[in-house]
Scaffold this motif. Structure first.
Motif, PDB file in Angstrom:
ATOM      1  N   ASN A   1     -18.448  23.853  33.159  1.00  0.00           N
ATOM      2  CA  ASN A   1     -18.807  25.038  32.360  1.00  0.00           C
ATOM      3  C   ASN A   1     -20.301  25.121  32.053  1.00  0.00           C
ATOM      4  O   ASN A   1     -20.716  25.929  31.232  1.00  0.00           O
ATOM      5  N   SER A   2     -21.115  24.273  32.676  1.00  0.00           N
ATOM      6  CA  SER A   2     -22.552  24.290  32.380  1.00  0.00           C
ATOM      7  C   SER A   2     -23.363  24.411  33.671  1.00  0.00           C
ATOM      8  O   SER A   2     -22.850  24.222  34.766  1.00  0.00           O
ATOM      9  N   TRP A   3     -24.638  24.710  33.505  1.00  0.00           N
ATOM     10  CA  TRP A   3     -25.555  24.885  34.621  1.00  0.00           C
ATOM     11  C   TRP A   3     -26.646  23.836  34.527  1.00  0.00           C
ATOM     12  O   TRP A   3     -27.242  23.637  33.478  1.00  0.00           O
TER      13      TRP A   3
ATOM     14  N   GLN B   1     -24.935  28.787  30.037  1.00  0.00           N
ATOM     15  CA  GLN B   1     -24.562  30.034  30.703  1.00  0.00           C
ATOM     16  C   GLN B   1     -25.332  30.141  32.022  1.00  0.00           C
ATOM     17  O   GLN B   1     -26.368  29.511  32.181  1.00  0.00           O
ATOM     18  N   PRO B   2     -24.822  30.932  32.952  1.00  0.00           N
ATOM     19  CA  PRO B   2     -25.510  31.055  34.245  1.00  0.00           C
ATOM     20  C   PRO B   2     -26.843  31.776  34.103  1.00  0.00           C
ATOM     21  O   PRO B   2     -27.027  32.584  33.192  1.00  0.00           O
ATOM     22  N   PRO B   3     -27.785  31.474  35.014  1.00  0.00           N
ATOM     23  CA  PRO B   3     -29.065  32.190  34.968  1.00  0.00           C
ATOM     24  C   PRO B   3     -28.873  33.636  35.406  1.00  0.00           C
ATOM     25  O   PRO B   3     -27.885  33.970  36.050  1.00  0.00           O
TER      26      PRO B   3
ATOM     27  N   GLY C   1     -35.819  27.413  24.786  1.00  0.00           N
ATOM     28  CA  GLY C   1     -35.546  27.978  23.467  1.00  0.00           C
ATOM     29  C   GLY C   1     -34.224  28.725  23.381  1.00  0.00           C
ATOM     30  O   GLY C   1     -34.122  29.721  22.688  1.00  0.00           O
ATOM     31  N   GLY C   2     -33.209  28.258  24.119  1.00  0.00           N
ATOM     32  CA  GLY C   2     -31.891  28.877  24.059  1.00  0.00           C
ATOM     33  C   GLY C   2     -31.749  30.148  24.889  1.00  0.00           C
ATOM     34  O   GLY C   2     -30.814  30.914  24.706  1.00  0.00           O
ATOM     35  N   ARG C   3     -32.693  30.373  25.811  1.00  0.00           N
ATOM     36  CA  ARG C   3     -32.592  31.551  26.680  1.00  0.00           C
ATOM     37  C   ARG C   3     -33.350  31.285  27.984  1.00  0.00           C
ATOM     38  O   ARG C   3     -34.139  30.356  28.078  1.00  0.00           O
TER      39      ARG C   3
END
Length: 111
Positions: free
Chosen positions: A100-102, A43-45, A71-73
């Motif tokens: 679709n990724s960053w 997901q985007p930052p 850690g997933g965030r």
């Protein structure tokens, strides 16, 4: 028989004093860039990380704070000083979207 062992022992003791050890020079390893592990986030930052930039400091460049994927965030990382390198310019770390990724690009010194 005893004389034979005594002679071998005397030969070994004498020969052990004849060993020459070459001086060892430690080699310096120069690493231009630290090891890099690719970081991909799904997901985007969050919006650009904002912090108060300190006043300029002679001989240093301020490396702005950024969002790190951990850690997933996303986790905020504060800015820091980087010692200037003659003939180089500092490229701040950033996230780049690919499909679709960053993908993470760490800060580095470029010519």
């Amino acid at each position: 028989m005893f004389l034979r062992y005594a002679a071998v022992l005397a030969l070994v003791a004498t020969a052990s004093g004849c060993v020459y050890e070459h001086p060892y020079r430690e080699r310096r390893v120069v690493v231009e860039r630290p090891a890099y592990a690719e970081v991909i986030a799904p997901q985007p930052p969050p919006v650009q990380y904002v912090e108060v930039e300190p006043r300029p400091r002679p001989g240093y460049v301020w490396a702005r704070g950024y969002w790190n994927w951990e850690g997933g965030r996303y986790v905020a990382v504060h800015g820091h000083w980087e010692a200037e390198r003659a003939g180089y310019r500092y490229v701040h770390p950033y996230w780049e979207q690919r499909g679709n990724s960053w993908h993470w690009h760490q800060g580095e010194w470029a010519r």
